[in-house]
Write an enzyme that holds these catalytic residues in place. Structure first.
Site, PDB file in Angstrom:
ATOM      1  CG  LEU A 121      -1.973   1.159   0.985  1.00 34.50           C
ATOM      2  CD1 LEU A 121      -2.933   0.625  -0.058  1.00 34.50           C
ATOM      3  CD2 LEU A 121      -2.965   1.124   2.468  1.00 34.50           C
ATOM      4  CG  ASP A 122      -0.484   4.853   0.240  1.00 33.98           C
ATOM      5  OD1 ASP A 122      -1.044   4.711  -1.028  1.00 33.98           O
ATOM      6  OD2 ASP A 122      -1.153   5.129   1.107  1.00 33.98           O
ATOM      7  CB  ALA A 123       5.176   1.024  -0.715  1.00 38.63           C
TER       8      ALA A 123
END
Lengths: 299, 299, 299, 299
Positions: free
Chosen positions: D242-244
């Site tokens: 997530l979000d990486a």
């Protein structure tokens, strides 16, 4: 005159030992990239970085900067140049092949203000400016003491209305054959067309910039009166038309009504030194090409 | 004509119900802040935000903007004004007391380009611009369709050399008594001194800006030819001297040699809409004071 | 230890001879500004600049910074303080009254990197940092030579795991009673809670910052691997929680995939020195107030 | 579904009619550029723009993006691909040849916030986003009305814990074969690995960013409490972590202690829409290459 630590200097030399740069400008036509890259490949060179730009793919001008690695560059560079001449001829190229490890010899011209000079010296000392600083020349002696710890020759060449011509002759005598690029780091004198002739696109100047521009004396005073919200600086090559040469770099800083004219001047100095150092850094690495009155910068 | 959600609108009203603003300009002298704050305290008002600026503490001009809360502001505002008049008189003040919850009535003038109009409409709809948009007036019909979903009256007032005077009369008839501020959102007509008279420091314009400035036609073309590295925009109050009124806000965007004149125009539009919306937002909240030809912005 | 020219120094002294600063923090309530400004007026002081902030007008905390001019400030300051104590008492204020012309005494702690130190020295020498630099302390000798031309005492206090406590004792012996603010200009040691106690909100540190943050060793290496497009720096007051003290200033610089980890480090240094110098400059002029774990900056 | 004026559309088509793009990724070795450019030359193509990057000239990976013009590209593209396959094979290339005039088909996923959606629609309508927007999909109906004037299909696919899997199946049914790229314009749902599989490196997300990063709920509240001086946004490709995923673009905006958590949110929206639109624009023009967890952007 190298201030990097031994370790850093070795790293730099090793990294750039066999690194070459090729700069090209010619009328655009199909096949240029193919010919250049084919040539380099045939010579055993590996392209590390390549940038190009065309003003118009049909009828425009083409510009290219290639970084390449080739074994034993120093020994082979003359041969490379000789061989490339044929290719260059076919396309009507202006061109050069340069060893990345050969650092340009730089003269810094100053008057009394130290901010641009200091920034250049600091960046140079910390290994960010890949130049040999051959000398600092000033029409005043104010900054002599500042230059001394850096062990760079400082020459005082007074300039006055009467001896302007003579002063330029003295400056040219000092730089001639020893200097590849001249940086005007707040040098408050106008150079004659005669002087510029010897260093075409090799003299970099910095001056303040505003939106809108203010013509005439005391620009910071004018900017203050108009209540501008941004002040800036422009680094450019010096041409005969004053402050209208090809722009290399610009930047701005936000200001408010609370800044008086003196504050604006102080903030202006901060932008000037940053912008000038950036422009000089690019020039030293052959990242700036000039076409008509504009630059192509491959940063 | 309020597009906030009910919840947001209630929150805004509640937050600003008893919020007042006081704007002051006068010759500087000791005791002004003391007198103003003492007055507000005596009236039971609590200072929430206070900004001031003096051009010179000795002989200069003093500017102040105070936000305060006082119970039942709406009922008491006339009384406050009456009482403050005595204080104001002592110091020779230009002044006003305003209810924060009264939103300024705004007219937007446009021609064919939509970017500035759309930004204003979007920020307004999302509750960021504290205004009532009373109308959009255009010398063309191109943007009518765009305005319709926002349920804002759109008036087409054609302008030509022959009927310029008449057009302005029609525009004034539309805005008169209904509009507090006019935003020229890429309105490509020059307003006459007669028109400006009715809205002193109430007309905001946006135009492109460069370092250096380019005079004459096709500025983006000129900027491209000069190879500028920054393009910008300036929002300012309109005065009789074209594009030379007090600057409210400016900003720039970095560009390179790869951007052609068309790219510069497109990037220019992005900065124009941002800068204009910021300037309009500050004006609507009475954060911009004008002194001579410059602004004092308390953002 | 003053490096301004005589003319500049005189100008500064004259401009600030009778300039005072008042700093206030207290629970918000109506009447504070009135009481403060009334007090200053009653003492014959003229308010030159005033900034304030409230976390919440109802139940929050109130912060204020006033610059004022009053004749013979130096002779009268004790009397002013005595008299103001009554006002301050009524509102439960934390407060101070300071002479602008008294420059804070600063110690700079460094290790081996010179960029932050040099920026501070240059800004100080050019009259932009209003401090007396009392000393430079380092756990290494690398930067001694650099400091010498500035005629500032340089103390070498080696730090190792075994003698950390002793080292801090030596540092405190050097600074005690002689230093008002400590700047960690890339000082690569963690100060103990014991040390911090002596300089609450008087120690400023600089460190790199990224979006997102990278935890652990070699952050520039990590940032390079993640391909960040911005690198930044944060200046903050040092508290016991490492790198989590109140932020004074931050800034970023754009980077691309072409920058390797080494380039990022070099660019990072440029932002670090700029951000640190800005934060220090504000602190020296009492423009930074601390509340809980955040700062209020009146720049 | 093309909202450019006829004149603009024709200009775009004409300009790009015979414009092709070649994207290449392979292990670096000497001769790649020579082989590629030689191939294009042999096919009568003229290189208009060429960008390249190598992670390491010795043992690294090489990336290249070439724009070229060749007569009758549409008719010849299959032949070009067939012929280039041999070259590509020699160097172990991942590669593609694309017609610039074929615009990618885009789906925009939204929830309730409109700022990112509106920015994309506006830039698309003004001809800055070279895409066909095939549909807008939302888990709410709030933004349906906003999309209607743009004559783009709007699909409401409710998402809840229970029907998450079914919702994704419906979404895939809608997009399958009709969509090349999905933009999450503040779509407040996490997509499953199963969904991501269908659009590897084809889903772009936007989220807020701070220095330092704040983990957990209410990041703007946390940023306010810490008193950050910059808030930012990051656009990235969506991966399972997530979000990486690989960062495409980032930007920040300066804030002060005066901005409350609500202000930060509002300013955050401005940066989010700018950053997302920029990232989407680059993706649509095939200017973003992905390597491991980072992007190479040739803007």
């Amino acid at each position: 005159m190298n201030h990097l630590s031994d370790r850093e200097w070795m790293a730099y030399r090793t990294k750039n030992k066999d690194r070459g740069r090729m700069l090209i400008a010619c009328p655009d036509q199909p096949g240029i990239v193919a010919a250049v890259s084919q040539f380099l490949f045939s010579q055993g060179a590996n392209i590390v970085q390549s940038d190009q730009y065309t003003t118009d793919p049909e009828t425009g001008n083409f510009f290219m900067r290639v970084e390449f690695d080739v074994v034993d560059l120093e020994e082979r560079i003359e041969e490379l140049r000789r061989r490339f001449a044929t290719v260059a001829n076919d396309f009507g190229m202006d061109w050069s092949i340069i060893e990345a490890k050969r650092r340009k010899r730089m003269a810094i011209f100053v008057s009394k203000e130290d901010h641009c000079l200091l920034e250049l010296l600091w960046q140079w000392k910390s290994g960010q400016l890949h130049a040999d600083i051959a000398m600092v020349i000033s029409n005043h002696t104010d900054l002599q003491e500042l230059v001394e710890p850096f062990q760079i020759p400082f020459y005082h060449v007074p300039v006055s209305k009467e001896r302007k011509e003579q002063a330029e002759a003295e400056q040219l005598a000092l730089t001639s054959g020893k200097v590849d690029v001249i940086v005007l780091a707040r040098y408050m004198q106008i150079l004659s067309p005669r002087f510029l002739q010897d260093y075409p696109q090799q003299i970099i100047n910095i001056h303040h910039s505003f939106l809108p521009a203010f013509v005439g004396a005391k620009p910071y005073e004018q900017a203050y009166k108009r209540g501008v919200k941004l002040i800036g600086a422009t680094a450019h090559y010096v041409t005969e038309e004053l402050d209208a040469g090809p722009i290399i770099e610009q930047d701005v800083q936000r200001v408010t009504h609370q800044h008086d004219a003196e504050d604006l001047k102080q903030l202006g100095r901060q932008i000037e030194r940053t912008v000038l150092a950036r422009a000089v850094g690019w020039h030293l690495q052959d990242k700036v090409l000039v076409y008509q009155n504009k630059t192509i910068v491959f940063p």
